[in-house]
Each structure stands twice: as C-alpha cells, then as structure tokens.
Design a protein around this motif. Structure first.
Motif, PDB file in Angstrom:
ATOM      1  N   LYS A   9       0.825  -1.113  -0.243  1.00 45.76           N
ATOM      2  CA  LYS A   9      -0.190   0.076  -0.103  1.00 45.76           C
ATOM      3  C   LYS A   9       0.843   1.259  -0.079  1.00 45.76           C
ATOM      4  O   LYS A   9       0.690   2.283  -0.609  1.00 45.76           O
ATOM      5  CB  LYS A   9      -0.911  -0.059   1.315  1.00 45.76           C
ATOM      6  N   ASP A  12       2.412   1.754  -3.374  1.00 45.21           N
ATOM      7  CA  ASP A  12       1.430   2.219  -4.325  1.00 45.21           C
ATOM      8  C   ASP A  12       1.330   3.865  -3.792  1.00 45.21           C
ATOM      9  O   ASP A  12       1.201   4.555  -4.885  1.00 45.21           O
ATOM     10  CB  ASP A  12       0.068   1.554  -3.923  1.00 45.21           C
ATOM     11  N   GLU A  13       1.366   4.288  -2.731  1.00 43.01           N
ATOM     12  CA  GLU A  13       1.364   5.503  -2.430  1.00 43.01           C
ATOM     13  C   GLU A  13       2.208   6.507  -2.754  1.00 43.01           C
ATOM     14  O   GLU A  13       2.256   7.416  -3.367  1.00 43.01           O
ATOM     15  CB  GLU A  13       1.165   5.862  -0.676  1.00 43.01           C
ATOM     16  N   LEU A  15       4.353   5.529  -5.386  1.00 40.49           N
ATOM     17  CA  LEU A  15       4.392   5.465  -6.697  1.00 40.49           C
ATOM     18  C   LEU A  15       3.234   6.811  -7.274  1.00 40.49           C
ATOM     19  O   LEU A  15       3.832   7.452  -8.221  1.00 40.49           O
ATOM     20  CB  LEU A  15       3.962   4.116  -7.259  1.00 40.49           C
ATOM     21  N   GLN A  16       2.323   6.732  -6.480  1.00 36.91           N
ATOM     22  CA  GLN A  16       1.229   7.867  -6.835  1.00 36.91           C
ATOM     23  C   GLN A  16       1.829   9.333  -6.538  1.00 36.91           C
ATOM     24  O   GLN A  16       1.600  10.175  -7.327  1.00 36.91           O
ATOM     25  CB  GLN A  16       0.078   7.741  -6.085  1.00 36.91           C
TER      26      GLN A  16
END
Lengths: 274, 122
Positions: A9, A12-13, A15-16
């Motif tokens: 998670k 992903d954060e 990466l975002q």
C-alpha cells in the motif's frame, strides 16, 4: 501477510506521489518553456518598438529639415527677386545719371560763353554729338522782316537753307506755335531732302517768346531712334540754347554799341585839343 | 590707377567723355584737343588708354593712331575711337590702322565705361 499488504500500500502511495511529482515537474517545465517564449516575444517587441520610435524620430527630423530647406529656398528665391529688382534699379539709376550728365554738360557748355559764334558752335556740337543729327540748321527770328534766317548749319551748306516766313510751312508753324515737331519718318531714319520739310523742328523759346528754330533734316546712320534723353535734350535746347543765344546776341550788340559810344567820346575829347 | 587720355576737339564731347571716365574708380583723365596735343601729353604722362575722335583739326585721329602704333614706347596702348562716322567702312578703316575698338556717336556712357573697363582690367 498483513505486513506485506501494508508495504504494498505504501509503495502504491509512494508511486502515486512520485507520479504526481513527475506531472508537477512536467507542468513546471511546460510553464517555464511558455514563459521563456513569452519573454523572447516581449524582448523582440521591445526591440522592435525601439526601432520604430527611432524611425519616427528620424522622420520628424527629416520633416523639420525639409521644412527648413523649403523655407530657405523660398527666402533664396525672394532674395534673388530682390537682387533682380536692385539690379534693374541700379541700371535705371545709372541711365538717369548718364542722362543728367549729358544734360549738365550741355547746359554748362551753353552758358560757358557770351560770344555769339561760340554759343552757336556749342549748339551745333550738342545737336551732332549728343542727339546724333547729321544734317540740320539753326534759324533765328528776324523781327523786322518777320522771317527766320539761317545762322548755322551742319552737314549742309548754310546757303542751301532758305529763309522761312514766320507761320509758314513746318518750320514757320513750329516757330509760331512754339511746339516741337517730330515727323513720322524719324524712326525709319529716312531723313528729308527738302529744306522745307525737316524731320524734327525745335523752337528756341524764352518763356513763350520764340527766338528761333533748330531744324533737323537727317540723323547719323547709326542713330536709329530717339531715346528719352534726346527729348530731354530737345527741351533743354529749347530753353537754354534760346537764353544763351539771346544773351550772347545782346552782349555782342551792347559791346558793339559800347565801342561806338567810346569812339564817339574819344572823338569829342580830342576836338578841344585842336 | 589708370591714366586715360581723351583726345577730342569739341569741348562739349571732351567734357562729357571726361565726366564719364572720372566715374571709373581711381582713374585720372588727361585731355588733349587734337593729335599733336595728344602726342605732347603722351610724352609727358604715362598713358594707359586713349579715347580718340577721328575728325579733328591740326592732326586727325587716324594719323594719331598710326603714329602711336608705329612708336615702340606707345604701340601697346589700347585705343578706342569715338566718332560721328558710323559707316562700316569707317569702322574697318580705323581698326585696320590699329584702333582696338570703334564707338559711334552719340555715345552711350554705360557702353563706353564697360568697354574702357575691359581694356583697363587686361
């Protein structure tokens, strides 16, 4: 397992976030490029507006210079016109000076002597040299016979000039009227062969009393026409020559009478001695 | 300062020509009544130009011109003839003898002054 899910998670954060950062960077780069372009445009506009201002300034200067040039040209033209006027006036004044000199010399000579023959010679000289007559005669009024008698001539024998009765013909009429006569033939310089028909006739007058006449029959070959000064000379001759002739005649007569009286007195003085 | 010799038997013309010549700046006018008188003046004064009549007593203008042209001391003096003889043959005769210019009477003063100025400036 739970720990692995949490790490995924977070990845992903991250990466975002990274993607957002990339997008923001991309936007910043674009904005930078846009601003650079705008700056270049502005710089170009500023440069161009500077040239135009210079051109406008130069154009204004050219216009002022052209106006000055036109004004100078106009002034130059005016000065040239004035110069022409002055030159014409100068010539006029010079002519007038020369004419006055002629009249002065003629008048001076006429009144320079009381000898009748000399006065007559001066009249003849003036008519030849200043007027340019070739053949002419001077006739004086003889009150007793009411005739005009030739007393001097040039270019012709005095014996060829006839006596003229007062009031008769061109000469006699000019003497009676006291008015100058100018023939129509003057300007073609033909002259006249007839002693009764002169081309010019000038009465010699003391006030309104005519004492004689100058009759001109022809002009010198080079004399094509009469100028203004010639008419002035005719006027001068009409008056001054008449006075000079009259005075010299009176003087000669009085001298003669004086000599006669003196001789008579001498005779009377001598008688008692005998 | 040019010395101008005016040779003319008529007192009226002499005075008139002298009058005109005196208007040329710095000029001195010497007068002679005939050719012989002119030769006397030539020997006693330095003359720069001669204005001469043709018909004169004692010695006429043509004789004077030929004598002046034949004399080494005076031969280069410009001579202007002023005369009542206006015919072309008279003009040619005067120029052939040695006159520089020929002006018929009645003279135009301006023309005379211009002519004289032309010779004096040479």
């Amino acid at each position: 397992m739970e720990r692995e899910t949490s790490i995924g998670k977070k990845a992903d954060e991250f990466l975002q976030m990274f993607r957002k950062g990339e997008e923001f960077t991309q936007e910043l780069l674009k904005e930078n490029e846009r601003l650079r372009f705008k700056l270049a445009q502005l710089e170009d506009a500023v440069e161009r507006s500077g040239d135009e201002a210079k051109v406008r300034l130069y154009e204004e200067r050219i216009k002022v210079t052209e106006d000055e040039l036109n004004s100078l040209k106009e002034r130059f033209r005016q000065v040239e016109e004035e110069n022409k006027d002055f030159a014409a006036k100068y010539v006029e004044v010079e002519d007038e000076n020369n004419n006055l000199a002629n009249l002065y010399v003629a008048s001076y000579q006429l009144h320079s002597t009381l000898d009748f023959n000399e006065v007559l010679r001066i009249v003849l000289e003036i008519v030849i040299n200043l007027i340019g007559a070739e053949k002419f005669a001077v006739l004086l009024m003889e009150e007793k016979t009411n005739e005009l008698i030739p007393v001097g001539a040039e270019g012709l024998a005095i014996s060829d000039v006839p006596k003229v009765r007062f009031g008769e013909g061109i000469i006699g009429t000019a003497a009676r009227e006291g008015e100058s006569y100018f023939s129509e033939n003057i300007h073609n310089n033909k002259g006249s062969n007839s002693m009764e028909n002169p081309i010019v006739c000038i009465p010699l007058k003391i006030k309104e009393h005519v004492i004689g006449v100058i009759a001109i029959y022809s002009l010198l070959i080079q004399k094509k026409k009469f100028s203004n000064v010639d008419y002035e000379l005719f006027n001068l001759l009409a008056g001054h020559a008449a006075t000079a002739i009259f005075s010299s005649r009176l003087y000669t007569q009085s001298e003669r009478k004086l000599t006669t009286i003196q001789s008579f007195l001498d005779m009377l003085k001598e008688k008692p001695r005998r | 300062m040019p010395n101008i010799l005016v040779v003319e038997d008529s007192p009226t013309m002499r005075q008139l020509i002298s009058f005109a010549m005196k208007r040329i700046a710095g000029s001195k006018v010497i007068e002679a009544t005939d050719g012989v008188d002119a030769l006397k003046k030539l020997s006693s004064e330095k003359i720069d130009l001669i204005l001469c009549d043709i018909n004169m007593p004692v010695m006429d203008g043509l004789k004077l011109v030929s004598l002046v042209r034949g004399s080494p001391g005076y031969k280069d003096i410009p001579i202007i003839m002023i005369t009542a003889e206006g015919a072309e043959e008279d003009r040619k005769r005067a120029l052939a003898i040695g006159a520089n210019a020929y002006l018929p009477k009645p003279i135009q003063t301006q023309e005379l002054i211009k002519l004289v100025n032309g010779y004096i400036s040479k």
